[in-house]
Design a protein around this motif. Sequence first.
Motif, PDB file in Angstrom:
ATOM      1  N   VAL A   5       1.122  -1.617  -0.026  1.00 29.04           N
ATOM      2  CA  VAL A   5      -0.222   0.380   0.237  1.00 29.04           C
ATOM      3  C   VAL A   5       0.806   1.226  -0.382  1.00 29.04           C
ATOM      4  O   VAL A   5       2.054   1.805   0.723  1.00 29.04           O
ATOM      5  CB  VAL A   5      -0.721   0.145   1.422  1.00 29.04           C
ATOM      6  N   VAL A   6       1.138   2.055  -1.114  1.00 26.39           N
ATOM      7  CA  VAL A   6       1.298   3.301  -1.378  1.00 26.39           C
ATOM      8  C   VAL A   6       0.546   4.554  -0.615  1.00 26.39           C
ATOM      9  O   VAL A   6      -0.509   4.819  -0.968  1.00 26.39           O
ATOM     10  CB  VAL A   6       1.889   3.494  -2.347  1.00 26.39           C
ATOM     11  N   ILE A   7       1.023   5.220   0.308  1.00 27.65           N
ATOM     12  CA  ILE A   7       0.016   6.475   0.892  1.00 27.65           C
ATOM     13  C   ILE A   7       0.893   8.112   0.959  1.00 27.65           C
ATOM     14  O   ILE A   7       1.965   7.993   1.796  1.00 27.65           O
ATOM     15  CB  ILE A   7      -0.882   5.967   1.877  1.00 27.65           C
ATOM     16  N   GLY A   8       0.198   9.231  -0.024  1.00 25.50           N
ATOM     17  CA  GLY A   8       1.156  10.297   0.894  1.00 25.50           C
ATOM     18  C   GLY A   8      -0.147  11.395   1.433  1.00 25.50           C
ATOM     19  O   GLY A   8      -1.142  10.600   1.137  1.00 25.50           O
ATOM     20  N   LEU A   9      -0.152  11.880   1.931  1.00 25.76           N
ATOM     21  CA  LEU A   9      -1.108  12.735   2.624  1.00 25.76           C
ATOM     22  C   LEU A   9      -0.763  14.128   2.405  1.00 25.76           C
ATOM     23  O   LEU A   9       0.248  14.506   3.091  1.00 25.76           O
ATOM     24  CB  LEU A   9      -1.370  12.552   4.225  1.00 25.76           C
ATOM     25  N   ILE A 198      -2.129   1.364  -4.864  1.00 23.54           N
ATOM     26  CA  ILE A 198      -1.674   0.174  -4.153  1.00 23.54           C
ATOM     27  C   ILE A 198      -0.852  -0.137  -5.643  1.00 23.54           C
ATOM     28  O   ILE A 198      -0.066   0.067  -6.623  1.00 23.54           O
ATOM     29  CB  ILE A 198      -1.980  -1.093  -4.035  1.00 23.54           C
ATOM     30  N   ARG A 199       0.894  -1.601  -5.056  1.00 26.30           N
ATOM     31  CA  ARG A 199       1.408  -2.078  -6.255  1.00 26.30           C
ATOM     32  C   ARG A 199       1.841  -3.536  -5.710  1.00 26.30           C
ATOM     33  O   ARG A 199       2.253  -3.410  -4.671  1.00 26.30           O
ATOM     34  CB  ARG A 199       2.840  -0.589  -6.600  1.00 26.30           C
ATOM     35  N   PRO A 200       2.346  -3.885  -6.848  1.00 29.53           N
ATOM     36  CA  PRO A 200       2.870  -5.069  -6.424  1.00 29.53           C
ATOM     37  C   PRO A 200       4.142  -5.484  -5.423  1.00 29.53           C
ATOM     38  O   PRO A 200       4.658  -4.205  -5.831  1.00 29.53           O
ATOM     39  CB  PRO A 200       3.155  -6.109  -7.843  1.00 29.53           C
ATOM     40  N   LYS A 201       4.042  -6.514  -4.521  1.00 35.53           N
ATOM     41  CA  LYS A 201       5.511  -6.243  -3.491  1.00 35.53           C
ATOM     42  C   LYS A 201       6.542  -6.069  -4.305  1.00 35.53           C
ATOM     43  O   LYS A 201       6.763  -6.758  -5.247  1.00 35.53           O
ATOM     44  CB  LYS A 201       5.318  -7.566  -1.993  1.00 35.53           C
ATOM     45  N   GLY A 202       7.387  -5.438  -4.134  1.00 34.97           N
ATOM     46  CA  GLY A 202       8.862  -4.891  -4.459  1.00 34.97           C
ATOM     47  C   GLY A 202       9.157  -4.189  -5.560  1.00 34.97           C
ATOM     48  O   GLY A 202      10.199  -4.044  -6.066  1.00 34.97           O
ATOM     49  N   ASP A 203       8.154  -3.932  -6.428  1.00 35.86           N
ATOM     50  CA  ASP A 203       7.443  -2.731  -7.561  1.00 35.86           C
ATOM     51  C   ASP A 203       7.921  -1.584  -6.799  1.00 35.86           C
ATOM     52  O   ASP A 203       7.520  -1.090  -5.694  1.00 35.86           O
ATOM     53  CB  ASP A 203       6.441  -2.978  -8.229  1.00 35.86           C
ATOM     54  N   GLU A 234      -9.399  -5.473  -5.619  1.00 36.63           N
ATOM     55  CA  GLU A 234      -9.953  -6.630  -5.824  1.00 36.63           C
ATOM     56  C   GLU A 234     -10.218  -6.404  -7.452  1.00 36.63           C
ATOM     57  O   GLU A 234     -10.497  -6.996  -8.538  1.00 36.63           O
ATOM     58  CB  GLU A 234     -11.775  -5.596  -5.527  1.00 36.63           C
ATOM     59  N   ALA A 235      -9.947  -5.152  -8.038  1.00 35.89           N
ATOM     60  CA  ALA A 235     -10.488  -4.710  -9.334  1.00 35.89           C
ATOM     61  C   ALA A 235      -9.069  -5.260  -9.719  1.00 35.89           C
ATOM     62  O   ALA A 235      -8.715  -6.467 -10.924  1.00 35.89           O
ATOM     63  CB  ALA A 235     -10.073  -2.769  -8.955  1.00 35.89           C
ATOM     64  N   TRP A 236      -7.608  -5.146  -9.191  1.00 30.60           N
ATOM     65  CA  TRP A 236      -6.730  -5.882  -9.527  1.00 30.60           C
ATOM     66  C   TRP A 236      -6.659  -7.783 -10.464  1.00 30.60           C
ATOM     67  O   TRP A 236      -6.258  -7.887 -11.249  1.00 30.60           O
ATOM     68  CB  TRP A 236      -5.624  -6.416  -8.862  1.00 30.60           C
ATOM     69  N   GLU A 237      -7.595  -7.927  -8.673  1.00 33.54           N
ATOM     70  CA  GLU A 237      -7.451  -9.286  -9.452  1.00 33.54           C
ATOM     71  C   GLU A 237      -8.355  -9.662 -10.259  1.00 33.54           C
ATOM     72  O   GLU A 237      -8.807 -10.614 -10.545  1.00 33.54           O
ATOM     73  CB  GLU A 237      -7.525 -10.028  -7.316  1.00 33.54           C
ATOM     74  N   ASP A 238      -9.184  -9.206  -9.734  1.00 39.52           N
ATOM     75  CA  ASP A 238     -10.695  -9.213 -10.961  1.00 39.52           C
ATOM     76  C   ASP A 238     -10.195  -9.312 -12.655  1.00 39.52           C
ATOM     77  O   ASP A 238     -10.921  -8.729 -13.941  1.00 39.52           O
ATOM     78  CB  ASP A 238     -11.801  -8.547 -11.044  1.00 39.52           C
TER      79      ASP A 238
END
Length: 477
Positions: A5-9, A198-203, A234-238
């Motif tokens: 998960v990537v978050i900036g506030l 989000i991004r695949p882990k490691g990316d 969910e969108a990624w997985e679908d």
Amino acid sequence: MEFEVVIGLEVHVQLNTKTKMFCSCPTSFAEMQNKNTCPVCLALPGALPVINEEAVKKAMMFGYAINATINKKSIFNRKNYFYPDLPKGYQISQFEIPIVENGYLFIEKEDGTKRKIGITRAHLEEDAGKNIHSIDVSKVDLNRAGTPLLEIVSEPDLRSSDEAVDYLKKLHSIVRYLNISDANMQEGSFRCDANVSIRPKGDSKLYTRVEIKNLNSFRFIKRAIDYEVERHIEAWEDGVYEKEVVQETRLFDSQKGVTKSMRGKEESADYRYFPDPDLLPLVIPDSFFEETKNIPELPDEKEERFIKEYGIRAYDAALIASSIEMADYFENMLKEKIDPKNAVTWLTVELAARLNKENLDITKSPIDAKKLSKLIKRIEDKTISNKAAKDVLDYLMQNSIDVDEAIEKLGLKQISDESQILSMIDDILSKNQDKVNEYKNGKEKLFGFFVGQVMKASKGKADPKLVNRLLKERLSS
Ligand code: ADP
Ligand code: MG
Ligand code: ZN
């Protein structure tokens, strides 16, 4: 697949200056709509803005607090957009060269280690007014127009909704410590937009982000981010990530617990930023640096000092230092020379639970630091038992009287006079000669029976430690 998960506030902090960002109208609350206005904040043609020194100094203090670069020279830009609560047709903000850049703060992880979160920039800008809609009429109230804001933008360094909340709490605590903002979330003086992807882990690449606007409680921020992350995964997985996750601004519906698309995300080019020709570049005089660099002790420093100076646990120190009011209360308690560990327990457990029940925060506590310390002193000098002190505290929450008076009134004074206890012991022993003999013949568990009888005879007021010692002495003679 595992995701990161990537978050900036982006946080908007309303600075607690006396007057507005570019005019001398008061920032205080006004009953009447459009009362706190003048030609500048009403956007009358020809009115000229003047930069508020106090706002500049408060932004600088924030810069020092996050170890940032404070730019001696920064620029005010016009950010052009149309909305009824923005009569000028643009907001004065900062763009390429903000007053504060490249800072950081630390959040603490559960295992006690710290994580550094980058703060890209903090810039000064003005707030807009408010549109007020009723059934058949809409009004524009410009009392808030021109109120100084500090917008604080983080790097995309946060990796979970919990980290986002920890970061916000730390930021909240810092601006409260600096006393540059009330940071009242309900009243909107501390507002947050969350950027989430989000991004695949490691990316290491950044993927498409959405921005969730105007989150006004820590709880909502966490829920909104969690919902959004779930939606992306969910969108990624679908196999519909590209279609469903687009760069846009979304709103959180706290009733339904979902985020909804509000509008496509505008790019900065859409705002046609350009330097405001009515304002010279802000060049900060050296004297301002001198004046603002000695900022007060900050939460991290206070926490460390509490651990070192008072020998309390790291967890307790962090909890107390997280709020300036709680930290002040705690240190006021210690002026009364009580054991710091007792102070921690009675403040963070006993008083906190009672305040919580009444929905009060520490600033509204009916019991001040001195009074709570006096109660603790009465435990330490054995006037009352720990258990009795809880009853006294309950009573003090409802009645504004002195600690000793309350103890007297509730009849909770502990009996710690040896001769008085001894006479009770002798009385009990002589009435139970058979049991005394059994005890002396080896039935040691009867000891508890004797203690119980003495406590009962004293109506629970005998000092139990003393009862134990004196009983042992009597029974072994
Ligand atoms: P804008 O001003 O258009 O909102 P910024 O580039 O200033 O855009 O970024 C705003 C916030 O978005 C920053 O806190 C930044 O860390 C965060 N951010 C940028 N890209 C991403 C991303 N891919 N995922 C999550 N947050 C991001
Ligand atoms: Mg933004
Ligand atoms: Zn004004």
